[in-house]
Design a protein around this motif. Structure first.
Motif, short mmCIF file in Angstrom:
data_model
loop_
_atom_site.label_atom_id
_atom_site.label_comp_id
_atom_site.label_asym_id
_atom_site.label_seq_id
_atom_site.Cartn_x
_atom_site.Cartn_y
_atom_site.Cartn_z
N GLU A 50 0.81 -1.22 0.00
CA GLU A 50 0.00 0.00 0.00
C GLU A 50 0.84 1.27 0.00
O GLU A 50 0.30 2.38 0.00
CB GLU A 50 -0.94 -0.02 1.21
CG GLU A 50 -2.02 -1.09 1.12
CD GLU A 50 -2.83 -1.21 2.40
OE1 GLU A 50 -2.44 -0.57 3.41
OE2 GLU A 50 -3.84 -1.93 2.40
N GLY A 51 2.18 1.11 0.04
CA GLY A 51 3.05 2.27 -0.06
C GLY A 51 3.36 2.97 1.24
O GLY A 51 3.77 4.13 1.24
N HIS A 52 3.22 2.26 2.36
CA HIS A 52 3.44 2.89 3.66
C HIS A 52 4.89 2.84 4.13
O HIS A 52 5.21 3.43 5.16
CB HIS A 52 2.54 2.24 4.71
CG HIS A 52 1.08 2.43 4.48
ND1 HIS A 52 0.49 3.68 4.42
CD2 HIS A 52 0.08 1.53 4.24
CE1 HIS A 52 -0.80 3.55 4.18
NE2 HIS A 52 -1.07 2.27 4.06
N GLY A 53 5.76 2.13 3.42
CA GLY A 53 7.14 2.09 3.85
C GLY A 53 7.92 0.95 3.22
O GLY A 53 7.42 0.24 2.33
N ILE A 54 9.15 0.78 3.69
CA ILE A 54 10.06 -0.25 3.20
C ILE A 54 10.04 -1.42 4.18
O ILE A 54 10.02 -1.24 5.39
CB ILE A 54 11.49 0.32 3.09
CG1 ILE A 54 11.54 1.42 2.03
CG2 ILE A 54 12.50 -0.78 2.74
CD1 ILE A 54 12.89 2.13 1.94
N ALA A 55 10.03 -2.64 3.65
CA ALA A 55 9.96 -3.84 4.48
C ALA A 55 11.07 -4.81 4.14
O ALA A 55 11.60 -4.82 3.02
CB ALA A 55 8.61 -4.52 4.33
N LEU A 56 11.44 -5.62 5.12
CA LEU A 56 12.37 -6.73 4.94
C LEU A 56 11.54 -8.00 5.01
O LEU A 56 11.00 -8.34 6.07
CB LEU A 56 13.45 -6.71 6.02
CG LEU A 56 14.45 -7.88 6.02
CD1 LEU A 56 15.23 -7.92 4.72
CD2 LEU A 56 15.39 -7.77 7.22
#
Length: 303
Positions: free
Chosen positions: A232-238
């Motif tokens: 949804e474009g809320h941040g960067i994830a690992l």
């Protein structure tokens, strides 16, 4: 009667108390206490230490837990072989799997397995944190990472590459990090494993593994929700390639910092060291190992 009392004893251990075990089996507290006393008299040993708040196993009790599981598994295997024949399976299977991988890949396998074996029941625990197999009475679990508990046995399912990723919309608004240190300027979506917050991400920088501290406004203990927030474009994830492989292939997510390997972890089935596993458990483990997609590391990495 001995086998029934052993099964009740395991229920007491798994449920954490006599009352809870009694409720599950439809027994009164007095009946549970009486049968536990009979079991202790049979073995001539105290099996549980009881206080007003909790119970704990004695050394003899811990020994009996492993032995009882083996005896009950062998008895059930014998009964099923005689009553149903060698090719039929029946009874309950309790397992655990990471939430996102479980929903996406394991549940469809379980659905097919249940269709093939109508007399089997499944109790699935979806959890991203550590799960105590013995304490919760699970037959097996699917886990990422190294096997921390040396008393467990394992069946490898392959390697699991981890990727840093973000949605195109997030990158358009915030730019793309060129180096792991740039993550300090970005909003990262963090996973919580039990009481542990995964805020240190490891990268290979200049030939050495270095941990980079990340920050973010969103934290969750559900890998599926982390992936959703990322899409949804809320941040960067690992994330594990198992969880976001399709999103990377479709363009819903973009892999970042590919030149700085974040390494691989094992994906495996782990189970208690019971000498005899019921046929239904063996069959399901074999089905999961055979039916999980991306059977080779090269296929998974090529996504």
């Amino acid at each position: 009667m001995l086998l029934d009392n052993l099964a009740l004893f395991l229920s007491i251990v798994e449920k954490g108390g006599l009352s809870a075990a009694g409720r599950e089996r439809g027994l009164s507290p007095a009946s549970v206490s009486e049968r536990l006393a009979a079991l202790e008299a049979h073995y001539g040993a105290t099996l549980l230490k009881r206080t007003t708040r909790a119970i704990s196993l004695t050394e003899e009790g811990r020994l009996l837990v492993d032995g009882a599981r083996r005896l009950l598994a062998e008895a059930e295997e014998l009964e099923a072989g005689i009553r149903l024949g060698t090719q039929k399976v029946s009874g309950p299977i309790r397992l655990s799997a990471p939430a996102d991988l479980g929903r996406r890949y394991v549940v469809p396998i379980l659905d097919r397995f249940l269709a093939d074996h109508p007399e089997v029941t499944i109790d699935l625990n979806l959890a991203d944190g550590y799960v105590d197999l013995v304490g919760q009475g699970l037959d097996f679990a699917i886990r990422h990472g190294l096997l921390a508990d040396s008393s467990l046995r394992s069946k490898p399912l392959g390697e699991n590459r981890r990727v840093v990723c973000a949605a195109p919309a997030y990158l358009a608004a915030n730019g793309m990090p060129a180096h792991p240190d740039d993550l300090s300027d970005h909003d990262c979506i963090l996973m919580r494993f039990g009481n542990t917050l995964d805020r240190e991400w490891s990268f290979e920088i200049d030939g050495k593994i270095r941990k980079v501290m990340v920050r973010g406004r969103r934290v969750a203990n559900d890998g599926g929700l982390v992936a959703q927030w990322c899409r949804e474009g809320h941040g960067i994830a690992l994330k594990s390639i198992w969880d976001v492989g399709e999103d990377l292939a479709s363009g819903a997510l973009v892999e970042l910092l590919a030149g700085y390997s974040v390494g691989q972890t094992a994906l495996q089935i782990v189970y208690p060291p019971t000498r005899v596993q019921p046929r239904r458990v063996r069959f399901l483990i074999e089905r999961i190992a055979a039916d999980l997609p991306y059977p080779s590391a090269s296929e998974r990495i090529s996504l």
